[in-house]
Design a protein around this motif. Sequence first.
Motif, PDB file in Angstrom:
ATOM      1  N   THR A 134       0.915  -1.162   0.009  1.00  0.00           N
ATOM      2  CA  THR A 134       0.125   0.009   0.066  1.00  0.00           C
ATOM      3  C   THR A 134       0.881   1.261  -0.021  1.00  0.00           C
ATOM      4  O   THR A 134       2.117   1.263   0.576  1.00  0.00           O
ATOM      5  CB  THR A 134      -1.069  -0.001   1.101  1.00  0.00           C
ATOM      6  OG1 THR A 134      -1.795   1.207   1.097  1.00  0.00           O
ATOM      7  CG2 THR A 134      -0.311  -0.042   2.463  1.00  0.00           C
ATOM      8  N   THR A 135       0.504   2.281  -0.761  1.00  0.00           N
ATOM      9  CA  THR A 135       1.216   3.612  -0.727  1.00  0.00           C
ATOM     10  C   THR A 135       0.330   4.723  -0.661  1.00  0.00           C
ATOM     11  O   THR A 135      -0.592   4.793  -1.057  1.00  0.00           O
ATOM     12  CB  THR A 135       2.044   3.577  -2.123  1.00  0.00           C
ATOM     13  OG1 THR A 135       2.825   2.245  -2.258  1.00  0.00           O
ATOM     14  CG2 THR A 135       2.655   4.776  -2.421  1.00  0.00           C
ATOM     15  N   VAL A 136       0.817   5.498  -0.135  1.00  0.00           N
ATOM     16  CA  VAL A 136       0.063   7.212  -0.006  1.00  0.00           C
ATOM     17  C   VAL A 136       0.871   8.003  -0.929  1.00  0.00           C
ATOM     18  O   VAL A 136       1.878   7.967  -0.601  1.00  0.00           O
ATOM     19  CB  VAL A 136      -0.265   7.448   1.355  1.00  0.00           C
ATOM     20  CG1 VAL A 136      -0.842   9.017   1.314  1.00  0.00           C
ATOM     21  CG2 VAL A 136      -0.915   6.572   2.142  1.00  0.00           C
ATOM     22  N   LYS A 179       4.358  12.420  -5.091  1.00  0.00           N
ATOM     23  CA  LYS A 179       5.554  12.083  -4.320  1.00  0.00           C
ATOM     24  C   LYS A 179       4.979  10.972  -3.409  1.00  0.00           C
ATOM     25  O   LYS A 179       4.001  11.277  -2.600  1.00  0.00           O
ATOM     26  CB  LYS A 179       5.924  13.242  -3.627  1.00  0.00           C
ATOM     27  CG  LYS A 179       7.091  13.074  -2.650  1.00  0.00           C
ATOM     28  CD  LYS A 179       7.505  14.648  -2.102  1.00  0.00           C
ATOM     29  CE  LYS A 179       7.595  14.572  -0.463  1.00  0.00           C
ATOM     30  NZ  LYS A 179       8.148  15.726  -0.136  1.00  0.00           N
ATOM     31  N   VAL A 180       5.757  10.013  -3.183  1.00  0.00           N
ATOM     32  CA  VAL A 180       5.462   9.001  -2.138  1.00  0.00           C
ATOM     33  C   VAL A 180       5.665   9.492  -0.871  1.00  0.00           C
ATOM     34  O   VAL A 180       6.609  10.067  -0.272  1.00  0.00           O
ATOM     35  CB  VAL A 180       6.181   7.716  -2.481  1.00  0.00           C
ATOM     36  CG1 VAL A 180       6.252   6.485  -1.238  1.00  0.00           C
ATOM     37  CG2 VAL A 180       6.231   7.053  -3.789  1.00  0.00           C
ATOM     38  N   VAL A 181       4.663   9.429   0.055  1.00  0.00           N
ATOM     39  CA  VAL A 181       4.999  10.074   1.536  1.00  0.00           C
ATOM     40  C   VAL A 181       4.654   8.761   2.502  1.00  0.00           C
ATOM     41  O   VAL A 181       5.138   9.047   3.731  1.00  0.00           O
ATOM     42  CB  VAL A 181       3.719  11.160   1.775  1.00  0.00           C
ATOM     43  CG1 VAL A 181       3.818  12.177   0.985  1.00  0.00           C
ATOM     44  CG2 VAL A 181       2.378  10.618   1.484  1.00  0.00           C
ATOM     45  N   ALA A 182       4.200   7.481   2.100  1.00  0.00           N
ATOM     46  CA  ALA A 182       4.167   6.634   2.940  1.00  0.00           C
ATOM     47  C   ALA A 182       4.048   5.110   2.013  1.00  0.00           C
ATOM     48  O   ALA A 182       3.286   5.203   1.186  1.00  0.00           O
ATOM     49  CB  ALA A 182       3.016   6.525   4.014  1.00  0.00           C
ATOM     50  N   MET A 183       4.836   4.261   2.680  1.00  0.00           N
ATOM     51  CA  MET A 183       4.605   3.074   1.774  1.00  0.00           C
ATOM     52  C   MET A 183       4.444   1.734   3.205  1.00  0.00           C
ATOM     53  O   MET A 183       4.964   2.189   4.151  1.00  0.00           O
ATOM     54  CB  MET A 183       6.012   2.402   1.103  1.00  0.00           C
ATOM     55  CG  MET A 183       6.110   3.491  -0.001  1.00  0.00           C
ATOM     56  SD  MET A 183       7.752   2.896  -0.709  1.00  0.00           S
ATOM     57  CE  MET A 183       7.156   1.774  -2.042  1.00  0.00           C
ATOM     58  N   GLY A 184       3.692   0.787   2.956  1.00  0.00           N
ATOM     59  CA  GLY A 184       3.250  -0.172   4.021  1.00  0.00           C
ATOM     60  C   GLY A 184       3.026  -1.430   3.386  1.00  0.00           C
ATOM     61  O   GLY A 184       3.044  -1.600   1.984  1.00  0.00           O
ATOM     62  N   THR A 185       2.355  -2.204   4.111  1.00  0.00           N
ATOM     63  CA  THR A 185       1.925  -3.399   3.719  1.00  0.00           C
ATOM     64  C   THR A 185       0.317  -3.628   4.082  1.00  0.00           C
ATOM     65  O   THR A 185      -0.368  -3.138   5.193  1.00  0.00           O
ATOM     66  CB  THR A 185       2.812  -4.555   4.740  1.00  0.00           C
ATOM     67  OG1 THR A 185       3.877  -4.441   4.350  1.00  0.00           O
ATOM     68  CG2 THR A 185       2.371  -5.915   4.152  1.00  0.00           C
ATOM     69  N   VAL A 186      -0.187  -4.493   3.192  1.00  0.00           N
ATOM     70  CA  VAL A 186      -1.894  -4.695   3.134  1.00  0.00           C
ATOM     71  C   VAL A 186      -1.582  -6.127   4.011  1.00  0.00           C
ATOM     72  O   VAL A 186      -1.116  -7.155   3.787  1.00  0.00           O
ATOM     73  CB  VAL A 186      -2.640  -4.559   2.175  1.00  0.00           C
ATOM     74  CG1 VAL A 186      -3.904  -5.117   2.482  1.00  0.00           C
ATOM     75  CG2 VAL A 186      -2.644  -3.479   1.426  1.00  0.00           C
ATOM     76  N   VAL A 187      -2.029  -6.017   5.353  1.00  0.00           N
ATOM     77  CA  VAL A 187      -1.927  -7.387   6.011  1.00  0.00           C
ATOM     78  C   VAL A 187      -2.930  -8.318   5.757  1.00  0.00           C
ATOM     79  O   VAL A 187      -2.847  -9.472   5.614  1.00  0.00           O
ATOM     80  CB  VAL A 187      -1.727  -7.026   7.711  1.00  0.00           C
ATOM     81  CG1 VAL A 187      -1.943  -8.129   8.780  1.00  0.00           C
ATOM     82  CG2 VAL A 187      -1.109  -6.127   8.091  1.00  0.00           C
ATOM     83  N   ARG A 188      -4.024  -7.821   5.675  1.00  0.00           N
ATOM     84  CA  ARG A 188      -5.320  -8.468   5.162  1.00  0.00           C
ATOM     85  C   ARG A 188      -6.352  -7.494   4.578  1.00  0.00           C
ATOM     86  O   ARG A 188      -6.157  -6.483   5.156  1.00  0.00           O
ATOM     87  CB  ARG A 188      -5.675  -9.478   6.328  1.00  0.00           C
ATOM     88  CG  ARG A 188      -6.733  -8.733   7.285  1.00  0.00           C
ATOM     89  CD  ARG A 188      -6.980  -9.845   8.197  1.00  0.00           C
ATOM     90  NE  ARG A 188      -6.193 -10.552   8.972  1.00  0.00           N
ATOM     91  CZ  ARG A 188      -5.537 -10.405  10.250  1.00  0.00           C
ATOM     92  NH1 ARG A 188      -6.105  -9.606  11.159  1.00  0.00           N
ATOM     93  NH2 ARG A 188      -4.683 -11.138  10.846  1.00  0.00           N
ATOM     94  N   ALA A 189      -7.140  -8.179   3.792  1.00  0.00           N
ATOM     95  CA  ALA A 189      -8.292  -7.207   3.041  1.00  0.00           C
ATOM     96  C   ALA A 189      -9.544  -8.169   3.031  1.00  0.00           C
ATOM     97  O   ALA A 189      -9.224  -9.368   2.558  1.00  0.00           O
ATOM     98  CB  ALA A 189      -7.641  -6.895   1.957  1.00  0.00           C
ATOM     99  N   GLN A 190     -10.331  -7.870   3.210  1.00  0.00           N
ATOM    100  CA  GLN A 190     -12.001  -8.289   2.693  1.00  0.00           C
ATOM    101  C   GLN A 190     -12.539  -7.233   1.829  1.00  0.00           C
ATOM    102  O   GLN A 190     -12.872  -6.205   2.315  1.00  0.00           O
ATOM    103  CB  GLN A 190     -12.921  -8.727   3.949  1.00  0.00           C
ATOM    104  CG  GLN A 190     -12.150  -9.720   4.856  1.00  0.00           C
ATOM    105  CD  GLN A 190     -12.889  -9.800   6.305  1.00  0.00           C
ATOM    106  OE1 GLN A 190     -13.822  -9.003   6.523  1.00  0.00           O
ATOM    107  NE2 GLN A 190     -12.737 -11.001   6.848  1.00  0.00           N
TER     108      GLN A 190
END
Length: 124
Positions: free
Chosen positions: A3-5, A75-86
């Motif tokens: 996931t990215t903001v 501009k990328v301001v945050a990058m992360g991981t989708v732990v789980r999604a429904q």
Amino acid sequence: MRTTVLQHTLPDGSSHFDWLMELDSVERPRIPTFRVSERPHDAVRDHFDAERLPDHRRRYLDYSGPLSRDRGSVKVVAMGTVVRAQVGAATLRVEVSFDQGTRRWDARCVHGSTWRFWCIDEND
């Protein structure tokens, strides 16, 4: 899943955030994207509204730079991981992990392309 903001700055100088999410492990060429007024990774409110945008190309998960057709820059301001999604037709429950910590969000389409996200962190 990533996931990215992105901070999207328009040619007139105004800006907003685009939140991109890989919601499954399938390598799709385009991924769900929401326009948000605040950064979901450090939102201080327990809910916010978002505009569901057309799916964005996967390459924007780690892209910073100018956009074609005079659409400004990102501009990328945050990058992360989708732990789980429904994922449902008009609903989404997602747990995302950024450097600031893990947040869980419930989202529902409330009208047209407008979605409302509610924080469902257990410690709230």
